[in-house]
Design a protein around this motif. Sequence first.
Motif, short mmCIF file in Angstrom:
data_model
loop_
_atom_site.label_atom_id
_atom_site.label_comp_id
_atom_site.label_asym_id
_atom_site.label_seq_id
_atom_site.Cartn_x
_atom_site.Cartn_y
_atom_site.Cartn_z
N LYS A 124 -16.00 85.83 -27.55
CA LYS A 124 -17.08 85.17 -28.29
C LYS A 124 -17.83 86.18 -29.15
O LYS A 124 -18.13 85.92 -30.33
N MET B 195 -18.12 86.17 -33.20
CA MET B 195 -19.40 86.22 -33.91
C MET B 195 -19.40 87.37 -34.93
O MET B 195 -19.86 87.22 -36.06
N THR C 127 -17.37 86.28 -37.92
CA THR C 127 -17.83 85.13 -38.72
C THR C 127 -19.23 85.28 -39.29
O THR C 127 -19.50 84.80 -40.40
N GLU D 172 -25.91 89.74 -36.70
CA GLU D 172 -26.15 88.42 -36.11
C GLU D 172 -25.51 88.29 -34.73
O GLU D 172 -25.90 87.44 -33.94
N ALA D 173 -24.52 89.13 -34.46
CA ALA D 173 -23.82 89.08 -33.16
C ALA D 173 -24.43 90.02 -32.14
O ALA D 173 -23.86 90.20 -31.06
N GLU E 207 -24.74 88.75 -28.49
CA GLU E 207 -23.47 88.64 -27.78
C GLU E 207 -22.90 90.01 -27.45
O GLU E 207 -22.31 90.20 -26.37
#
Length: 395
Positions: A305, A309, A312, A317-318, A321
């Motif tokens: 995941k 992230m 994409t 932004e990730a 995670e």
Amino acid sequence: MDEHIVPAVPIYQQQLAAIDRWAEIPPIFEQLKAKARAEGLWNIFMPPSEHDDAFFTSVGLTNVEYAPIAELMGRVSFASEVFNCMAPDTGNFEVLHRYGTPAQKQRFMVPLRDGETRSAFLMTEPAVASSDARNIQTEIRREGDEYVVNGRKWWSSGAGHPHCAFYIVMGKTDPNAAPYHQQSMILVPRNTPGITLVRHLPVFGYDHAPHGHFEVLLENVRVPAENMLLGEGRGFEIAQGRLGPGRIHHTMRNIATMEVALEKTCRRLLSRRAFGKAIAEHSVWEERIARARCEIEMARLLCLKAAHMMDTVGNKEARAEIAMIKIAAPKMAQQIVDDAIQAHGGGGVSDDFGLAELWANTRIVRLTDGPDEVHERQLARMELAKYRERDGATS
């Protein structure tokens, strides 16, 4: 991995025992690297990037595609380097790729790209709590067309490797600037006068030669001004770009560690009997095996995941995670390896089964690229911010 690297493990170990491990490389290792490069299995850690240029073009794998490859490589301690995908060079390569000038890329990145050199990242210091990088005190002072570097670093992985050609050093250029604009990063060739390798730092007794970890003293180390990366005061900006991908690469390899440890556990428990039945049939071990399988699958999915992230929406932004998997995977791996040690009894803490070294290598990842507490703090703040925003919107 199956055809070339796994069968080479005993040869590598035999050759390593017969040489000066801090000055030489086992011949089988260079042979494996040549085979990997000939097959095009080289620098595969780099995802597609807008920074691709004449110096480097990515093979095009996304982070999601690289994750299972990194897991496979993580099953053998030296395999990542066979494919030129080893830390800290991957992070240093990304710094140069993203932030380096054409001259810096030509001098430092191209030999790294081609597997001709190794590198080190000098950030942590023994005199301060380096988990807060604002504390770093190494001085980088401008004098005419040069910078003069003075400081003491440690846990500088690879700084003493026989092929190490340069260091990326983080230090202060302006102690009076705003807190996140005091630090800078600069390229320092290893053979520059004033650099002293003070000592090697073992991990629970394992030296990790020829790579290793070192304490490094920099005394009036002079480097050209053009070796400054991106500009004065941009150190934190570079660090955030560098550390995110490196953190997830560590966790990809952690998953391999879990799989290896669980395999060893199951084989050991099935081969030994106690109190009238196979040890594997005792309920305590059934519980531990089941828990390990669940945790491996959870860790792998969380890692994928985070990789998705990054692919994409980008590394920034990730970051939640990335923090989650960096917190979770090493702890899970540490427990699964510890259970494997328990399953092997006294043999588990010896060198006979490789588990003691596996535990040491796993434990250090809870400190590498930031300790658990830093990532937990960051993650908690992001989680709390959601509710501050929602409560503020309704009040």
